[in-house]
Write a protein that holds these residues in place. Structure first.
Motif, PDB file in Angstrom:
ATOM      1  N   VAL A 161     -35.722  -9.777  12.579  1.00  0.00           N
ATOM      2  CA  VAL A 161     -34.288 -10.040  12.579  1.00  0.00           C
ATOM      3  C   VAL A 161     -34.013 -11.304  11.968  1.00  0.00           C
ATOM      4  N   PRO A 162     -32.901 -11.484  11.443  1.00  0.00           N
ATOM      5  CA  PRO A 162     -32.347 -13.017  11.024  1.00  0.00           C
ATOM      6  C   PRO A 162     -32.358 -13.944  12.126  1.00  0.00           C
ATOM      7  N   THR A 163     -32.316 -15.108  12.197  1.00  0.00           N
ATOM      8  CA  THR A 163     -32.240 -16.015  13.176  1.00  0.00           C
ATOM      9  C   THR A 163     -30.785 -16.773  13.019  1.00  0.00           C
ATOM     10  N   ASN A 164     -30.153 -16.606  12.089  1.00  0.00           N
ATOM     11  CA  ASN A 164     -28.930 -17.410  11.963  1.00  0.00           C
ATOM     12  C   ASN A 164     -27.520 -16.861  12.146  1.00  0.00           C
ATOM     13  N   PHE A 165     -27.570 -15.797  13.057  1.00  0.00           N
ATOM     14  CA  PHE A 165     -26.268 -15.303  13.169  1.00  0.00           C
ATOM     15  C   PHE A 165     -25.328 -16.302  14.003  1.00  0.00           C
ATOM     16  N   LYS A 166     -24.028 -16.224  13.653  1.00  0.00           N
ATOM     17  CA  LYS A 166     -23.295 -17.184  14.397  1.00  0.00           C
ATOM     18  C   LYS A 166     -22.572 -16.452  15.428  1.00  0.00           C
ATOM     19  N   HIS A 226     -57.855  -7.035  26.388  1.00  0.00           N
ATOM     20  CA  HIS A 226     -58.966  -6.425  25.889  1.00  0.00           C
ATOM     21  C   HIS A 226     -59.565  -6.794  24.568  1.00  0.00           C
ATOM     22  N   THR A 227     -60.667  -7.736  24.423  1.00  0.00           N
ATOM     23  CA  THR A 227     -61.317  -8.228  23.007  1.00  0.00           C
ATOM     24  C   THR A 227     -60.061  -9.015  22.087  1.00  0.00           C
ATOM     25  N   HIS A 228     -59.977  -8.300  21.236  1.00  0.00           N
ATOM     26  CA  HIS A 228     -59.086  -8.991  20.344  1.00  0.00           C
ATOM     27  C   HIS A 228     -57.498  -8.521  20.317  1.00  0.00           C
ATOM     28  N   HIS A 229     -57.309  -7.675  21.092  1.00  0.00           N
ATOM     29  CA  HIS A 229     -56.049  -7.180  21.365  1.00  0.00           C
ATOM     30  C   HIS A 229     -55.036  -7.868  22.020  1.00  0.00           C
ATOM     31  N   TYR A 230     -54.981  -9.076  21.392  1.00  0.00           N
ATOM     32  CA  TYR A 230     -53.715  -9.876  21.896  1.00  0.00           C
ATOM     33  C   TYR A 230     -53.274 -11.045  20.950  1.00  0.00           C
ATOM     34  N   ASN A 231     -52.273 -11.340  21.151  1.00  0.00           N
ATOM     35  CA  ASN A 231     -51.636 -12.534  20.041  1.00  0.00           C
ATOM     36  C   ASN A 231     -50.667 -13.402  20.801  1.00  0.00           C
ATOM     37  N   THR A 232     -50.842 -14.566  20.465  1.00  0.00           N
ATOM     38  CA  THR A 232     -49.970 -15.629  21.180  1.00  0.00           C
ATOM     39  C   THR A 232     -48.895 -16.369  19.880  1.00  0.00           C
ATOM     40  N   THR A 233     -47.808 -16.832  20.448  1.00  0.00           N
ATOM     41  CA  THR A 233     -46.893 -17.485  19.710  1.00  0.00           C
ATOM     42  C   THR A 233     -46.187 -18.252  20.535  1.00  0.00           C
ATOM     43  N   ASN A 234     -45.512 -19.581  19.819  1.00  0.00           N
ATOM     44  CA  ASN A 234     -44.928 -20.341  20.525  1.00  0.00           C
ATOM     45  C   ASN A 234     -43.387 -20.346  20.282  1.00  0.00           C
ATOM     46  N   ILE A 238     -48.305 -13.132  24.317  1.00  0.00           N
ATOM     47  CA  ILE A 238     -47.751 -14.183  25.127  1.00  0.00           C
ATOM     48  C   ILE A 238     -46.958 -15.073  24.155  1.00  0.00           C
ATOM     49  N   ILE A 239     -45.794 -15.405  24.545  1.00  0.00           N
ATOM     50  CA  ILE A 239     -44.864 -16.214  24.166  1.00  0.00           C
ATOM     51  C   ILE A 239     -44.716 -17.540  24.757  1.00  0.00           C
ATOM     52  N   ASP A 240     -45.461 -18.509  24.567  1.00  0.00           N
ATOM     53  CA  ASP A 240     -45.416 -19.616  25.495  1.00  0.00           C
ATOM     54  C   ASP A 240     -45.892 -20.855  24.534  1.00  0.00           C
ATOM     55  N   ILE A 241     -45.226 -22.297  24.958  1.00  0.00           N
ATOM     56  CA  ILE A 241     -45.781 -23.366  24.238  1.00  0.00           C
ATOM     57  C   ILE A 241     -47.230 -23.932  24.272  1.00  0.00           C
ATOM     58  N   ALA A 242     -48.085 -23.292  25.473  1.00  0.00           N
ATOM     59  CA  ALA A 242     -49.106 -23.872  25.635  1.00  0.00           C
ATOM     60  C   ALA A 242     -50.095 -23.529  24.419  1.00  0.00           C
ATOM     61  N   PRO A 243     -51.385 -24.330  24.493  1.00  0.00           N
ATOM     62  CA  PRO A 243     -52.385 -23.813  23.257  1.00  0.00           C
ATOM     63  C   PRO A 243     -52.806 -22.447  23.784  1.00  0.00           C
ATOM     64  N   ASP A 244     -53.204 -21.972  22.403  1.00  0.00           N
ATOM     65  CA  ASP A 244     -53.786 -20.523  22.444  1.00  0.00           C
ATOM     66  C   ASP A 244     -55.196 -20.384  23.580  1.00  0.00           C
ATOM     67  N   GLU A 245     -55.984 -21.229  23.260  1.00  0.00           N
ATOM     68  CA  GLU A 245     -57.143 -21.167  24.172  1.00  0.00           C
ATOM     69  C   GLU A 245     -56.763 -21.180  25.830  1.00  0.00           C
ATOM     70  N   TYR A 283     -40.322 -17.003  19.861  1.00  0.00           N
ATOM     71  CA  TYR A 283     -39.680 -15.885  20.169  1.00  0.00           C
ATOM     72  C   TYR A 283     -39.731 -15.232  18.745  1.00  0.00           C
ATOM     73  N   PHE A 284     -39.147 -15.936  17.764  1.00  0.00           N
ATOM     74  CA  PHE A 284     -39.082 -15.102  16.397  1.00  0.00           C
ATOM     75  C   PHE A 284     -40.175 -14.975  15.683  1.00  0.00           C
ATOM     76  N   ASN A 285     -41.522 -15.437  16.240  1.00  0.00           N
ATOM     77  CA  ASN A 285     -42.621 -14.929  15.486  1.00  0.00           C
ATOM     78  C   ASN A 285     -43.144 -13.697  16.305  1.00  0.00           C
ATOM     79  N   SER A 286     -42.772 -13.386  17.508  1.00  0.00           N
ATOM     80  CA  SER A 286     -43.126 -12.198  18.189  1.00  0.00           C
ATOM     81  C   SER A 286     -43.065 -10.984  17.684  1.00  0.00           C
ATOM     82  N   SER A 287     -43.709  -9.735  18.241  1.00  0.00           N
ATOM     83  CA  SER A 287     -43.563  -8.746  17.824  1.00  0.00           C
ATOM     84  C   SER A 287     -42.038  -8.141  18.277  1.00  0.00           C
TER      85      SER A 287
END
Length: 341
Positions: A315-320, A270-278, A252-259, A280-284
């Motif tokens: 992927v680098p984040t600073n492409f112009k 399913h159990t621990h098979h998830y991750n959250t991040t606020n 889940i990519i979202d600015i809301a809190p993990d809980e 995109y650049f920290n996502s899979s």
């Protein structure tokens, strides 16, 4: 497995489904604004941003609502043939239709290039950004499938040929792609009533099913609103219960809190098979672009213990420029083409 080995490691199996909500388009414009400076609305500021305040001011208090989906539902339930529904539709189309991505790389460009032909991006958004990003990166390498679950201002359908394309343009046979219906958020939608929307949902439901081989699902900026209960129900039905998906990874990519996010999407996790991040650049998608399935297999279904240690290739984040972004992905694409020969 080091980074170079990871680039050249290409597997045929697995798939990645990404589902986009309004938050994805908003995040994209935060990074690089729309070419004309237009803002992307959320459901809570939709009325003000799109310019519907005069319509709302003329409504009786019982129909007014802060959230646009609730507002539209109230008007529709009060009078399904109200001229206001037509006026709202026309204003929405006018606001979104002339939007354009900036020349610089956007999150949508990163997203399209991060996936391959075995993957799917399904969007609930009406804006043209996903299609525009797809069109300007299509020539680089294999691209993901797209599905427009609520239609889009840029997508048209040719019923005679059974193909879709840029609304208003011509097919190879000279027929016009007619604008698709935009399904506005009333509490109960019947997706089977519209030929185009049904086909988009059929593709998405198949890709979410266990039979498709999909191993990753990413929800990006979609809040699963209560007014869209039917859509959420269809997603649940296609994916099945979390007990049936004991190995797949849910992201889940979202600015809301993990809980909060864990609770909202609990039926998919399913159990621990998830991750959250606020971000995109920290996502899979950004940490292992075009190799998200391979990364999954190495982490969760390793053939040997050593395979669990796979160096990411962020992927680098600073492409112009768009060319810089595309060129960075070319070694990955070349490895895919070599593996398919």
């Amino acid at each position: 497995m080091n980074r170079k080995e990871g680039i050249n490691n290409v597997m045929a199996g697995g798939g990645h489904v990404v589902i986009l909500g309004a938050g994805a388009s908003i995040a994209s414009t935060y990074r690089n604004s729309e070419k004309g400076g237009k803002a992307l609305p959320s459901m809570d500021n939709f009325v003000e941003v799109v310019g519907l305040q005069d319509i709302v001011d003329g409504l009786p208090d019982k129909l007014k609502a802060r959230n646009f989906e609730d507002l539209y539902t109230n008007i529709h339930n009060d009078n399904p043939k109200s001229h206001l529904l037509v006026e709202i539709e026309n204003r929405i189309k006018a606001y979104f239709s002339d939007m354009q991505l900036p020349d610089e790389p956007t999150i949508y460009d990163y997203l399209v290039l991060a996936l391959r032909s075995k993957d799917l991006i399904a969007t609930f958004n009406w804006d043209p950004f996903l299609y525009q990003a797809f069109s300007r990166n299509y020539h680089v390498g294999s691209s993901p499938m797209l599905a427009f679950l609520h239609g889009s201002v840029i997508i048209g359908l040719c019923k005679e040929e059974g193909v879709r394309g840029h609304a208003g343009t011509k097919t190879k046979n000279g027929n016009i792609f007619q604008p698709t219906k935009l399904l506005y958020p009333i509490a109960r939608k019947n997706y089977n009533d519209d030929e185009f929307i049904k086909s988009e949902w059929d593709l998405t439901k198949h890709m979410l099913s266990k039979d498709s081989g999909t191993v990753r699902v990413t929800i990006f900026g979609y809040g699963a609103p209560e007014s869209d209960a039917e859509a959420v129900s269809l997603l649940n039905e296609a994916y099945g219960t979390s007990l049936e998906r004991e190995m797949e990874q849910f992201e889940i990519i979202d600015i809301a809190p993990d809980e909060f996010l864990r609770q909202k999407w609990n039926g998919f996790i399913h159990t621990h098979h998830y991750n959250t991040t606020n971000s995109y650049f920290n996502s899979s998608l950004a940490q292992n672009p075009r190799r998200t399935s391979e990364s999954f297999f190495h982490h969760y279904q390793p053939i040997s213990p050593g395979e669990m240690f796979r160096e990411p290739n962020p992927v680098p984040t600073n492409f112009k420029t768009l060319k810089e972004l595309q060129d960075w992905h070319r070694p990955l694409i070349q490895a895919e083409e070599s593996a398919s020969q």
